[in-house]
Design a protein around this motif. Structure first.
Motif, PDB file in Angstrom:
ATOM      1  N   VAL A 152       3.900   6.625  -7.396  1.00  0.00           N
ATOM      2  CA  VAL A 152       3.740   7.558  -6.264  1.00  0.00           C
ATOM      3  C   VAL A 152       2.903   7.545  -5.512  1.00  0.00           C
ATOM      4  CG1 VAL A 152       3.815  10.123  -6.190  1.00  0.00           C
ATOM      5  CG2 VAL A 152       5.545   9.123  -8.056  1.00  0.00           C
ATOM      6  N   ARG A 153       1.653   7.248  -6.188  1.00  0.00           N
ATOM      7  CA  ARG A 153       0.563   6.995  -5.344  1.00  0.00           C
ATOM      8  C   ARG A 153       0.456   5.895  -4.245  1.00  0.00           C
ATOM      9  NH1 ARG A 153      -4.182   9.972  -6.573  1.00  0.00           N
ATOM     10  NH2 ARG A 153      -4.682   8.971  -4.379  1.00  0.00           N
ATOM     11  N   ALA A 154       1.256   4.893  -4.666  1.00  0.00           N
ATOM     12  CA  ALA A 154       1.521   3.889  -3.528  1.00  0.00           C
ATOM     13  C   ALA A 154       2.408   4.163  -2.568  1.00  0.00           C
ATOM     14  CB  ALA A 154       2.406   2.631  -4.414  1.00  0.00           C
ATOM     15  N   ILE A 155       3.392   4.888  -2.909  1.00  0.00           N
ATOM     16  CA  ILE A 155       4.301   5.388  -1.623  1.00  0.00           C
ATOM     17  C   ILE A 155       3.673   6.461  -0.871  1.00  0.00           C
ATOM     18  CG2 ILE A 155       6.586   6.939  -1.191  1.00  0.00           C
ATOM     19  CD1 ILE A 155       7.528   5.590  -3.856  1.00  0.00           C
ATOM     20  N   GLN A 156       2.746   7.196  -1.275  1.00  0.00           N
ATOM     21  CA  GLN A 156       2.004   8.162  -0.586  1.00  0.00           C
ATOM     22  C   GLN A 156       0.665   7.709  -0.131  1.00  0.00           C
ATOM     23  OE1 GLN A 156       1.459  11.319  -3.373  1.00  0.00           O
ATOM     24  NE2 GLN A 156       3.375  12.264  -3.016  1.00  0.00           N
ATOM     25  N   GLY A 165      -2.643  -1.843  -3.602  1.00  0.00           N
ATOM     26  CA  GLY A 165      -3.701  -1.846  -4.805  1.00  0.00           C
ATOM     27  C   GLY A 165      -2.957  -0.806  -6.025  1.00  0.00           C
ATOM     28  N   TRP A 166      -2.460   0.175  -5.550  1.00  0.00           N
ATOM     29  CA  TRP A 166      -1.682   1.070  -6.439  1.00  0.00           C
ATOM     30  C   TRP A 166      -0.593   0.266  -7.388  1.00  0.00           C
ATOM     31  CZ3 TRP A 166      -3.613   5.137  -8.890  1.00  0.00           C
ATOM     32  CH2 TRP A 166      -4.484   5.904  -8.112  1.00  0.00           C
ATOM     33  N   LEU A 167       0.255  -0.453  -6.641  1.00  0.00           N
ATOM     34  CA  LEU A 167       1.116  -1.352  -7.205  1.00  0.00           C
ATOM     35  C   LEU A 167       0.690  -2.135  -8.272  1.00  0.00           C
ATOM     36  CD1 LEU A 167       3.594  -2.088  -4.272  1.00  0.00           C
ATOM     37  CD2 LEU A 167       4.082  -0.544  -6.165  1.00  0.00           C
ATOM     38  N   VAL A 168      -0.465  -2.809  -7.853  1.00  0.00           N
ATOM     39  CA  VAL A 168      -1.326  -3.911  -8.896  1.00  0.00           C
ATOM     40  C   VAL A 168      -1.659  -3.096  -9.983  1.00  0.00           C
ATOM     41  CG1 VAL A 168      -3.379  -5.397  -9.028  1.00  0.00           C
ATOM     42  CG2 VAL A 168      -1.904  -5.339  -6.816  1.00  0.00           C
ATOM     43  N   PHE A 169      -2.104  -2.107  -9.812  1.00  0.00           N
ATOM     44  CA  PHE A 169      -2.572  -1.100 -10.915  1.00  0.00           C
ATOM     45  C   PHE A 169      -1.563  -0.442 -11.862  1.00  0.00           C
ATOM     46  CE2 PHE A 169      -3.709   2.924 -12.854  1.00  0.00           C
ATOM     47  CZ  PHE A 169      -4.644   2.734 -13.626  1.00  0.00           C
ATOM     48  N   THR A 195       9.763   0.236  -6.637  1.00  0.00           N
ATOM     49  CA  THR A 195       8.828   0.904  -5.469  1.00  0.00           C
ATOM     50  C   THR A 195       8.637  -0.064  -4.651  1.00  0.00           C
ATOM     51  OG1 THR A 195       7.888   2.028  -7.568  1.00  0.00           O
ATOM     52  CG2 THR A 195       6.608   1.897  -5.521  1.00  0.00           C
ATOM     53  N   THR A 196       8.296  -1.531  -5.018  1.00  0.00           N
ATOM     54  CA  THR A 196       8.029  -2.491  -4.046  1.00  0.00           C
ATOM     55  C   THR A 196       9.182  -2.489  -2.908  1.00  0.00           C
ATOM     56  OG1 THR A 196       6.669  -3.666  -5.630  1.00  0.00           O
ATOM     57  CG2 THR A 196       7.532  -5.067  -3.516  1.00  0.00           C
ATOM     58  N   VAL A 205       3.047  -5.886   1.264  1.00  0.00           N
ATOM     59  CA  VAL A 205       3.355  -5.128  -0.129  1.00  0.00           C
ATOM     60  C   VAL A 205       4.629  -6.104  -0.761  1.00  0.00           C
ATOM     61  CG1 VAL A 205       5.149  -3.348  -1.013  1.00  0.00           C
ATOM     62  CG2 VAL A 205       3.091  -2.864   0.463  1.00  0.00           C
ATOM     63  N   ILE A 206       5.409  -6.756  -0.226  1.00  0.00           N
ATOM     64  CA  ILE A 206       6.431  -7.626  -0.885  1.00  0.00           C
ATOM     65  C   ILE A 206       5.910  -8.615  -1.586  1.00  0.00           C
ATOM     66  CG2 ILE A 206       8.293  -9.288  -0.520  1.00  0.00           C
ATOM     67  CD1 ILE A 206       9.381  -6.509  -0.487  1.00  0.00           C
ATOM     68  N   LEU A 207       5.012  -9.336  -0.944  1.00  0.00           N
ATOM     69  CA  LEU A 207       4.330 -10.640  -1.511  1.00  0.00           C
ATOM     70  C   LEU A 207       3.359 -10.097  -2.733  1.00  0.00           C
ATOM     71  CD1 LEU A 207       3.308 -13.375  -1.777  1.00  0.00           C
ATOM     72  CD2 LEU A 207       1.530 -12.897  -0.328  1.00  0.00           C
ATOM     73  N   THR A 208       2.890  -8.893  -2.511  1.00  0.00           N
ATOM     74  CA  THR A 208       2.199  -8.183  -3.906  1.00  0.00           C
ATOM     75  C   THR A 208       3.143  -8.099  -5.045  1.00  0.00           C
ATOM     76  OG1 THR A 208       0.470  -7.587  -2.301  1.00  0.00           O
ATOM     77  CG2 THR A 208       0.518  -6.629  -4.583  1.00  0.00           C
ATOM     78  N   GLY A 209       4.142  -7.328  -4.677  1.00  0.00           N
ATOM     79  CA  GLY A 209       5.129  -6.922  -5.708  1.00  0.00           C
ATOM     80  C   GLY A 209       5.660  -8.196  -6.513  1.00  0.00           C
TER      81      GLY A 209
END
Length: 597
Positions: A152-156, A165-169, A195-196, A205-209
């Motif tokens: 949720v924090r990643a989306i917001q 960063g939030w997705l990685v966490f 979420t990605t 974001v796609i690459l990170t996800g």
């Protein structure tokens, strides 16, 4: 108050945390005996504290991971006790409750409604006993909540870098946290990639996800491989249900019951739809009349067919039953019903009515004058369904393919259900849940506290009785003290459970030899019918410490039989091969040792 300002007000989350801690304290949960399955996990934590090695014992198929280290830390700090291990999980439970309240706010839910919904979980008779147990259900639930919150924090997030960063966490914390119970890895494997996908238009974001998902999958496969090769670990197949026709029918029945149970546990929120159901149109009034007639027929059916009462609240089993919380423990005797038939019927009808009101509201798409329009900054429905939709489908699939579907497995689904209910309520009914919601929260909480008190009081009585039998010279392996007591005895005697699912080491499983019941000293704290033909051998006076704990509980009434509430033990006299029946009388606390004729 704006959503951003609501998030800045932290004290409601602290109130929820205090309510959980106070409920646990009031229940007086002092017991040096396991509850439910946590004897197995406490034993592993003790071994870890003593030896520094993670050792399994052939009971649970959970990896336990960081929970074992947390329990071992508390055992190291405070010495071994079941209480020390349980307190370690209580701290995790308090953190879970705080995070849930904050997450509700992140979904755009008002402070009042978020607090009521959080208390619905925290004071639930399903959550409370698990919050003070060394079971892995709440730690696993905590890991999923952390993952939801991070996504949720990643989306917001205001920037692409913060979102990544939030997705990685979310992924890394879930891989580590999921070692406590493998199902929690659905966060890294399902929620994070969903979420990605929702954030795919953000740069990087796609690459990170993709990278974090691949890293997560590799780490999870490695953990599972390690676990499957540990001595006395149990492997859990993806599809554990045999899928015969009989099993399919049983699974469907269990799934329906657990659906009803989920509605029961969210009733403090669900009741709002019934309480404020709009009756302004002719169509709505006709629907209400039809539903009312249907509920009357259901009521009459259960009144005249009491054999179908297993379809009444609390519907499912394991933690919350009509006989209390986590009751029975495999002991001899028939425990009394704490929830009477009439109470269960009323709870069931109210639950059905509230659930139908919610469904009708969605079908009719009604709005009332006090409807709260969706704020621009509220969490988008598309994002909410992206996070919860695939996760719920996969979780339900894994649930229905299990051989056993216990009510405690519903915790993640209950949270998802509450989020959906609150968003629909605020957009279609009103901005604030009615006061009856708070009343039900307190009512459910009172039942949870009382049930938890009885659970631990019963455990103390059993332990006292077992200690008395031990002091009389009976060895522990000759005592049947209930499921938890016997499990601990097995581990203390052999170091592992005799389970046919054990693959490593080879030959660990030995075919079971069933001894006649009279060869064990069996402990029961329920009203029970003694043998019909007994001959009194002698009496002795005692002030048994277990009696005050049990004197307030209702006792079983069996027509034509001796009716007592107390302690029963069956002891085999090794010298004379005679069997004795020990009766602790409720009224005068006399102990009669009677020989079975």
């Amino acid at each position: 108050m704006s959503i951003e300002n609501r998030r800045g007000v932290f004290y409601p989350a602290l109130i929820c945390a205090f309510a959980l801690a106070a409920a646990v304290a009031i229940s007086h949960p002092v017991l040096e005996l396991a509850t439910n399955d946590d004897w197995s996990y406490v034993w592993s934590a003790r071994v870890l504290a003593d030896t520094g090695h993670v050792v399994y014992n052939g009971w649970g198929a959970m990896m336990l991971g960081w929970q074992l280290y947390l329990g071992a830390l508390f055992i190291k700090l405070f010495g071994f006790s079941f209480t020390a291990a349980r307190i370690s999980v209580l701290i995790v439970s308090i953190g879970t409750v705080v995070l849930i309240q904050r997450l509700f706010l992140r979904f755009g839910i008002s402070q009042w409604n978020a607090t009521i919904a959080t208390l619905t979980i925290a004071l639930s008779p399903l959550f409370l006993p698990l919050a003070y147990s060394f079971m892995s259900d709440v730690p696993s639930f905590f890991c999923l909540i952390v993952c939801f919150y991070s996504c949720v924090r990643a989306i917001q997030a205001g920037t692409d870098r913060a979102a990544a960063g939030w997705l990685v966490f979310a992924a890394l914390s879930n891989v580590l946290g999921g070692t406590v119970r493998q199902v929690a890895w659905l966060g890294a494997l399902v929620v994070v990639p969903c979420t990605t996908w929702y954030l795919r238009r953000r740069a990087g974001v796609i690459l990170t996800g993709v990278v974090v998902w691949l890293m997560s999958a590799i780490a999870i496969v490695g953990c599972i491989h390690w676990f499957n090769h540990q001595p006395y670990s149990l492997r859990e197949g993806l599809l554990s249900n045999p899928h015969t026709l009989v099993e399919l029918v049983v699974t469907v029945k269990k799934s329906i019951k657990n659906s009803f149970a989920a509605c029961l546990y969210v009733l403090p929120v669900l009741i709002g739809f019934l309480w404020k159901f709009p009756l302004g149109s002719e169509r709505a009034r006709k629907q209400s009349a039809i539903v009312g007639a249907f509920l009357v027929l259901i009521t009459l059916f259960f009144i005249f067919h009491r054999g179908s009462s297993d379809w009444l609240a609390p519907f499912s089993g394991n933690i919350v039953t009509e006989k209390g919380l986590d009751n029975a423990s495999g002991m001899a005797g028939n425990p009394p019903d704490i929830l009477s038939f009439s109470v269960r019927l009323i709870l069931s009808i109210v639950t059905f009515a509230a659930a139908i009101s919610f469904l009708l509201l969605g079908w009719n798409s009604y709005s009332v004058e006090n409807r709260a329009s969706q704020s621009v900054s509220a969490f988008p429905w598309e994002a909410l369904l992206t996070i919860f939709g695939p996760f719920t489908l996969v979780y339900v699939f894994l649930l229905v393919t299990r051989t056993d579907i216990f009510d405690r497995y519903l915790l993640p689904l209950i949270f998802v259900f509450l989020v959906i209910l609150l968003r629909v309520y605020e957009e279609e009914v009103g901005a604030r849940l009615p006061k009856i919601s708070l009343f039900l929260v307190l009512l459910f909480g009172a039942f949870a506290v009382a049930g938890m008190h009885d659970l631990f009081a019963m455990g103390r009585a059993r332990l006292t009785a077992a200690d008395e039998i031990l002091a009389a010279g009976v060895v522990r392996t000759e005592i049947q003290g209930g499921f938890e007591y016997d499990g601990w005895t097995q581990l203390e005697s052999t170091g592992y459970m005799n389970n046919d699912r054990i693959r490593i080491p080879a030959g660990a499983f030995h075919p079971k030899t069933y001894l006649p019941m009279f060869r064990l000293a069996a402990i029961s704290v329920f009203g029970c019918t003694p043998p019909r033909s007994i001959r009194v051998t002698y009496f002795r006076l005692t002030n048994h410490p277990a009696i005050p704990l049990l004197s307030s509980r209702p006792f079983l009434i069996t027509p034509g039989c001796l009716r007592i509430l107390a302690l029963f033990t069956f002891t085999r006299c090794l010298e004379t091969e005679r069997i004795f029946f020990q009766q602790v009388d409720k009224q005068d606390s006399n102990v009669a040792l009677c020989e079975v004729a």
